[in-house]
Design a protein around this motif. Structure first.
Motif, PDB file in Angstrom:
ATOM      1  N   THR A  50      11.930  -0.077  -0.943  1.00  0.00           N
ATOM      2  CA  THR A  50      13.121  -0.049   0.034  1.00  0.00           C
ATOM      3  C   THR A  50      12.955  -1.071   1.172  1.00  0.00           C
ATOM      4  OG1 THR A  50      12.511   1.288   1.860  1.00  0.00           O
ATOM      5  CG2 THR A  50      12.987   2.251  -0.292  1.00  0.00           C
ATOM      6  N   PRO A  51      14.190  -1.496   1.698  1.00  0.00           N
ATOM      7  CA  PRO A  51      14.337  -2.278   2.801  1.00  0.00           C
ATOM      8  C   PRO A  51      13.394  -2.069   4.049  1.00  0.00           C
ATOM      9  CG  PRO A  51      16.695  -1.939   2.134  1.00  0.00           C
ATOM     10  CD  PRO A  51      15.715  -1.026   1.588  1.00  0.00           C
ATOM     11  N   LEU A  52      12.936  -0.643   4.126  1.00  0.00           N
ATOM     12  CA  LEU A  52      12.023  -0.509   5.255  1.00  0.00           C
ATOM     13  C   LEU A  52      10.851  -0.680   4.854  1.00  0.00           C
ATOM     14  CD1 LEU A  52      13.256   3.369   6.358  1.00  0.00           C
ATOM     15  CD2 LEU A  52      13.513   1.076   7.289  1.00  0.00           C
ATOM     16  N   GLN A  53      10.413  -0.928   3.641  1.00  0.00           N
ATOM     17  CA  GLN A  53       9.143  -1.651   3.203  1.00  0.00           C
ATOM     18  C   GLN A  53       8.951  -3.168   3.363  1.00  0.00           C
ATOM     19  OE1 GLN A  53       9.350   1.138  -0.347  1.00  0.00           O
ATOM     20  NE2 GLN A  53       7.290   0.640  -0.474  1.00  0.00           N
ATOM     21  N   PHE A  54      10.106  -3.557   3.239  1.00  0.00           N
ATOM     22  CA  PHE A  54      10.141  -5.155   3.562  1.00  0.00           C
ATOM     23  C   PHE A  54      10.325  -5.335   4.970  1.00  0.00           C
ATOM     24  CE2 PHE A  54      12.201  -5.411  -0.700  1.00  0.00           C
ATOM     25  CZ  PHE A  54      11.294  -6.150  -1.247  1.00  0.00           C
ATOM     26  N   ALA A  55      11.038  -4.540   5.869  1.00  0.00           N
ATOM     27  CA  ALA A  55      11.029  -4.602   7.190  1.00  0.00           C
ATOM     28  C   ALA A  55      10.505  -3.512   7.760  1.00  0.00           C
ATOM     29  CB  ALA A  55      12.728  -5.025   7.398  1.00  0.00           C
ATOM     30  N   PRO A  56       9.156  -3.095   7.860  1.00  0.00           N
ATOM     31  CA  PRO A  56       8.625  -1.748   8.659  1.00  0.00           C
ATOM     32  C   PRO A  56       8.717  -1.792   9.925  1.00  0.00           C
ATOM     33  CG  PRO A  56       6.867  -3.309   8.082  1.00  0.00           C
ATOM     34  CD  PRO A  56       8.030  -4.004   7.680  1.00  0.00           C
ATOM     35  N   SER A  57       9.207  -2.616  10.629  1.00  0.00           N
ATOM     36  CA  SER A  57       9.503  -2.548  12.000  1.00  0.00           C
ATOM     37  C   SER A  57      10.675  -3.318  12.524  1.00  0.00           C
ATOM     38  CB  SER A  57       8.149  -2.845  12.919  1.00  0.00           C
ATOM     39  OG  SER A  57       7.824  -4.215  12.786  1.00  0.00           O
TER      40      SER A  57
END
Length: 298
Positions: A227-234
């Motif tokens: 997911t996008p959250l794994q690409f941009a975890p913060s």
């Protein structure tokens, strides 16, 4: 992470039902997670000494310097595997822990396993002798950007220099010059690698994302995917500009909704057994909490 094709329905906590996200997840970790994730949780969220995480990792390190024993729970193989080394490095980074000797032994082992270009595979035929998830097959035996690029990136973050890192870095750079990977897992490790170079082109990366297999752009999709959250975890991730506020908010909402009634997060793939399932749920639960904390959703 590895590529899978399993699907399981996702369920939220139910309309009108309330739950303290953090407390419920903490109780799940304390009750059902393995020692490593309990130690990591205590370090990240309760101020415990990071040496506890290092101590827990020692039980997964073999005499040859590599990591095994199902550190990544989708295979129960005790043999050292690059995938387990990558998990070990990522765990050290998550805890803010450093152990130069532990890392040196692991990188020396990677150096001995790597091909002439420095590339390594995720796993190897040794996994066939032990219970494993259905997706742990021959494709994991081929040297690839996943996990080589992720390992190189982790060593940069750990501040660890080694001749293997330099050789593998040169190979990764040559692979990126040929084009991006077609699978989201390979792209994830590629982006981790690119964080330590000056070759990041956000526009070309943004255009490539929809072409990836195993990429879950739609927060409502029940399927497995990166997911996008794994690409941009913060929020301060270099890759945060790849996604709109609406995209990230939708995935954060979905992440919260995916918390189960026992406090942990469910999986969208099938590990090799009940113990491995609980172990991986512990990993995913701590990871979900770290992401929600980073985005101020706890």
């Amino acid at each position: 992470m590895t590529s899978v094709s399993f699907k399981t329905p996702w369920t939220d906590l139910g309309e009108g039902e309330s739950m303290d996200i953090f407390t419920a997840a903490r109780d799940f970790v304390r009750r059902d997670a393995r020692v490593l994730e309990r130690r990591l949780f205590a370090t990240v969220f309760e101020g415990a000494d990071a040496h506890g995480v290092v101590d827990a990792l020692r039980g997964f390190q073999n005499a040859d310097g590599g990591f095994g024993w199902g550190l990544e729970p989708d295979k129960r193989c005790p043999d050292s595997l690059p995938l387990d080394v990558e998990v070990a490095f990522d765990t050290l980074l998550a805890a803010g822990a450093r152990d130069q000797e532990m890392v040196r032994r692991a990188v020396d082992w990677l150096s001995g396993l790597a091909n002439a270009d420095g590339a390594v595979p995720l796993c190897g035929p040794a996994v066939e002798q032990y219970p494993r998830a259905a997706h742990m097959t021959e494709w994991t035996y081929q040297p690839d950007m996943n996990p080589t690029a992720g390992l190189v990136a982790a060593l940069y973050e750990l501040g660890f220099e080694h001749p293997w890192r330099d050789k593998a870095e040169a190979w990764c750079a040559s692979e990126v010059a040929k084009g991006f990977p077609e699978d989201a897992h390979g792209m994830l490790t590629t982006l981790k690698f690119l964080e330590h170079t000056e070759d990041a082109d956000l526009d070309s990366i943004r255009d490539w994302l929809p072409k990836l297999t195993n990429y879950r752009a739609d927060a409502k999709s029940p399927e497995y995917g990166v997911t996008p959250l794994q690409f941009a975890p913060s929020p301060d991730s270099i890759w945060r500009p790849l996604f709109t506020d609406e995209q990230l908010d939708a995935h954060l909402d979905r992440l919260i909704a995916d918390q189960q009634s026992d406090g942990g997060w469910a999986l969208t793939w099938e590990p090799p057994g009940p113990a491995a399932t609980l172990e991986y749920r512990g990993i995913v639960t701590v990871g979900a909490l770290r992401t929600l904390k980073a985005y101020n959703r706890l």
